[in-house]
Write a protein that holds these residues in place. Sequence first.
Motif, PDB file in Angstrom:
ATOM      1  N   ASN A 130      20.466   1.462   0.143  1.00 15.30           N
ATOM      2  CA  ASN A 130      19.261   2.130   0.631  1.00 15.30           C
ATOM      3  C   ASN A 130      18.030   1.410   0.075  1.00 15.30           C
ATOM      4  OD1 ASN A 130      17.484   3.964   1.754  1.00 15.30           O
ATOM      5  ND2 ASN A 130      17.740   5.478   0.127  1.00 15.30           N
ATOM      6  N   PRO A 131      17.629   0.291   0.699  1.00 11.65           N
ATOM      7  CA  PRO A 131      16.496  -0.457   0.163  1.00 11.65           C
ATOM      8  C   PRO A 131      15.204   0.364   0.161  1.00 11.65           C
ATOM      9  CG  PRO A 131      17.179  -1.355   2.280  1.00 11.65           C
ATOM     10  CD  PRO A 131      18.168  -0.283   1.925  1.00 11.65           C
ATOM     11  N   LYS A 132      14.426   0.185  -0.905  1.00 16.00           N
ATOM     12  CA  LYS A 132      13.170   0.928  -1.059  1.00 16.00           C
ATOM     13  C   LYS A 132      12.057  -0.034  -1.439  1.00 16.00           C
ATOM     14  CE  LYS A 132      15.302   5.231  -2.477  1.00 16.00           C
ATOM     15  NZ  LYS A 132      15.369   6.279  -3.502  1.00 16.00           N
ATOM     16  N   ARG A 133      10.819   0.364  -1.130  1.00 16.97           N
ATOM     17  CA  ARG A 133       9.643  -0.446  -1.447  1.00 16.97           C
ATOM     18  C   ARG A 133       8.480   0.462  -1.828  1.00 16.97           C
ATOM     19  NH1 ARG A 133      13.136  -3.545  -0.987  1.00 16.97           N
ATOM     20  NH2 ARG A 133      13.254  -5.466   0.205  1.00 16.97           N
ATOM     21  N   ILE A 134       7.617  -0.064  -2.699  1.00 16.91           N
ATOM     22  CA  ILE A 134       6.319   0.567  -2.951  1.00 16.91           C
ATOM     23  C   ILE A 134       5.445   0.213  -1.746  1.00 16.91           C
ATOM     24  CG2 ILE A 134       4.215   0.489  -4.356  1.00 16.91           C
ATOM     25  CD1 ILE A 134       6.335   1.767  -5.983  1.00 16.91           C
ATOM     26  N   LYS A 192      -1.510   3.454  -2.919  1.00 16.33           N
ATOM     27  CA  LYS A 192      -0.110   3.040  -2.927  1.00 16.33           C
ATOM     28  C   LYS A 192       0.754   4.236  -3.277  1.00 16.33           C
ATOM     29  CE  LYS A 192       0.565   1.605  -7.658  1.00 16.33           C
ATOM     30  NZ  LYS A 192       1.105   0.598  -8.534  1.00 16.33           N
ATOM     31  N   THR A 193       2.020   4.135  -2.958  1.00 14.35           N
ATOM     32  CA  THR A 193       2.943   5.196  -3.350  1.00 14.35           C
ATOM     33  C   THR A 193       3.278   5.018  -4.826  1.00 14.35           C
ATOM     34  OG1 THR A 193       4.849   3.883  -2.612  1.00 14.35           O
ATOM     35  CG2 THR A 193       3.945   5.487  -1.053  1.00 14.35           C
ATOM     36  N   ASP A 194       3.466   6.135  -5.526  1.00 13.91           N
ATOM     37  CA  ASP A 194       3.757   6.046  -6.959  1.00 13.91           C
ATOM     38  C   ASP A 194       5.234   5.803  -7.243  1.00 13.91           C
ATOM     39  OD1 ASP A 194       4.685   8.576  -6.269  1.00 13.91           O
ATOM     40  OD2 ASP A 194       3.608   9.621  -7.862  1.00 13.91           O
ATOM     41  N   LYS A 195       6.053   5.812  -6.210  1.00 12.18           N
ATOM     42  CA  LYS A 195       7.482   5.504  -6.322  1.00 12.18           C
ATOM     43  C   LYS A 195       7.882   4.726  -5.075  1.00 12.18           C
ATOM     44  CE  LYS A 195       8.641   9.911  -8.461  1.00 12.18           C
ATOM     45  NZ  LYS A 195       9.281  11.203  -8.250  1.00 12.18           N
ATOM     46  N   ILE A 242      -3.587  11.530  -2.966  1.00 17.16           N
ATOM     47  CA  ILE A 242      -4.091  11.738  -1.612  1.00 17.16           C
ATOM     48  C   ILE A 242      -3.108  12.588  -0.820  1.00 17.16           C
ATOM     49  CG2 ILE A 242      -4.755  10.572   0.539  1.00 17.16           C
ATOM     50  CD1 ILE A 242      -5.580   8.159  -1.254  1.00 17.16           C
ATOM     51  N   VAL A 243      -1.811  12.310  -0.960  1.00 22.40           N
ATOM     52  CA  VAL A 243      -0.763  13.093  -0.291  1.00 22.40           C
ATOM     53  C   VAL A 243       0.371  13.313  -1.292  1.00 22.40           C
ATOM     54  CG1 VAL A 243       0.874  13.216   1.618  1.00 22.40           C
ATOM     55  CG2 VAL A 243      -1.296  12.013   1.929  1.00 22.40           C
ATOM     56  N   ASN A 244       0.733  14.576  -1.502  1.00 22.72           N
ATOM     57  CA  ASN A 244       1.895  14.909  -2.329  1.00 22.72           C
ATOM     58  C   ASN A 244       3.167  14.755  -1.508  1.00 22.72           C
ATOM     59  OD1 ASN A 244       1.209  15.757  -5.018  1.00 22.72           O
ATOM     60  ND2 ASN A 244       0.178  17.519  -4.080  1.00 22.72           N
ATOM     61  N   ASP A 245       4.187  14.208  -2.101  1.00 24.02           N
ATOM     62  CA  ASP A 245       5.519  14.132  -1.492  1.00 24.02           C
ATOM     63  C   ASP A 245       5.440  13.698  -0.022  1.00 24.02           C
ATOM     64  OD1 ASP A 245       8.256  14.297  -1.208  1.00 24.02           O
ATOM     65  OD2 ASP A 245       8.279  16.486  -1.003  1.00 24.02           O
ATOM     66  N   ILE A 246       4.931  12.505   0.162  1.00 24.77           N
ATOM     67  CA  ILE A 246       4.684  12.027   1.527  1.00 24.77           C
ATOM     68  C   ILE A 246       5.973  11.990   2.348  1.00 24.77           C
ATOM     69  CG2 ILE A 246       4.801   9.564   0.897  1.00 24.77           C
ATOM     70  CD1 ILE A 246       2.340   9.283   2.863  1.00 24.77           C
ATOM     71  N   LEU A 247       5.967  12.708   3.452  1.00 25.02           N
ATOM     72  CA  LEU A 247       7.092  12.842   4.387  1.00 25.02           C
ATOM     73  C   LEU A 247       8.416  13.123   3.664  1.00 25.02           C
ATOM     74  CD1 LEU A 247       6.324  10.108   7.081  1.00 25.02           C
ATOM     75  CD2 LEU A 247       5.628  12.503   7.018  1.00 25.02           C
ATOM     76  N   SER A 248       8.332  13.975   2.647  1.00 27.28           N
ATOM     77  CA  SER A 248       9.508  14.430   1.886  1.00 27.28           C
ATOM     78  C   SER A 248      10.295  13.288   1.243  1.00 27.28           C
ATOM     79  CB  SER A 248      10.439  15.263   2.772  1.00 27.28           C
ATOM     80  OG  SER A 248       9.761  16.360   3.309  1.00 27.28           O
ATOM     81  N   GLY A 281       9.541  12.245  -1.867  1.00 27.46           N
ATOM     82  CA  GLY A 281       9.443  12.422  -3.313  1.00 27.46           C
ATOM     83  C   GLY A 281       8.349  11.571  -3.924  1.00 27.46           C
ATOM     84  N   ALA A 282       7.716  10.722  -3.128  1.00 31.18           N
ATOM     85  CA  ALA A 282       6.643   9.847  -3.620  1.00 31.18           C
ATOM     86  C   ALA A 282       5.287  10.418  -3.219  1.00 31.18           C
ATOM     87  CB  ALA A 282       6.792   8.449  -3.041  1.00 31.18           C
ATOM     88  N   ASN A 283       4.307  10.238  -4.104  1.00 30.75           N
ATOM     89  CA  ASN A 283       2.938  10.633  -3.800  1.00 30.75           C
ATOM     90  C   ASN A 283       2.143   9.401  -3.378  1.00 30.75           C
ATOM     91  OD1 ASN A 283       3.433  13.308  -4.746  1.00 30.75           O
ATOM     92  ND2 ASN A 283       3.186  12.559  -6.832  1.00 30.75           N
ATOM     93  N   LEU A 284       1.163   9.616  -2.515  1.00 29.44           N
ATOM     94  CA  LEU A 284       0.232   8.541  -2.160  1.00 29.44           C
ATOM     95  C   LEU A 284      -0.977   8.686  -3.075  1.00 29.44           C
ATOM     96  CD1 LEU A 284      -0.361   6.181  -0.218  1.00 29.44           C
ATOM     97  CD2 LEU A 284      -1.582   7.838   1.216  1.00 29.44           C
ATOM     98  N   VAL A 285      -1.279   7.632  -3.859  1.00 31.19           N
ATOM     99  CA  VAL A 285      -2.288   7.701  -4.910  1.00 31.19           C
ATOM    100  C   VAL A 285      -3.396   6.679  -4.642  1.00 31.19           C
ATOM    101  CG1 VAL A 285      -2.653   7.448  -7.396  1.00 31.19           C
ATOM    102  CG2 VAL A 285      -0.498   8.401  -6.548  1.00 31.19           C
ATOM    103  N   ALA A 286      -4.658   7.088  -4.815  1.00 32.20           N
ATOM    104  CA  ALA A 286      -5.795   6.171  -4.670  1.00 32.20           C
ATOM    105  C   ALA A 286      -5.772   5.161  -5.806  1.00 32.20           C
ATOM    106  CB  ALA A 286      -7.108   6.943  -4.682  1.00 32.20           C
TER     107      ALA A 286
END
Length: 119
Positions: A44-48, A66-69, A98-104, A106-111
């Motif tokens: 399950n490849p993942k990216r910031i 950017k996403t924090d995870k 900016i967005v908590n738990d973006i599209l479920s 588990g990652a937040n979108l952070v300024a």
Amino acid sequence: MIKKMTCISCPIGCELTVFVNGEIKVEGNRCPRGLEYAKNEVTNPKRILTISVKVEDGVMELVSAKTDKPVPKKMLHEIIEYIKGLKIKAPVKRGDIIVNDILSTGANLVATRTVLKKD
């Protein structure tokens, strides 16, 4: 299946060989992060995600974020389309979520920078 890849978890950039035959076996990693990276790349490849978000009434029209995870690579397009529809109000401080738990995911979108409000 044998897959060769370069680990991007740190600046060393280990050349990894991944053997997938029921179980996943990794060679070439110098640290545990390389092992985890290789297993994730195969399963399950993942990216910031780094991106810009529109800002309303700001001294700048966009704020970097950017996403924090890492988020699943297969969801990047869907997440980008969601963010394209966002418009946040100034002021925005670096580190604001900016967005908590973006599209479920588990990652937040952070300024990643500050955008002040227009006078």
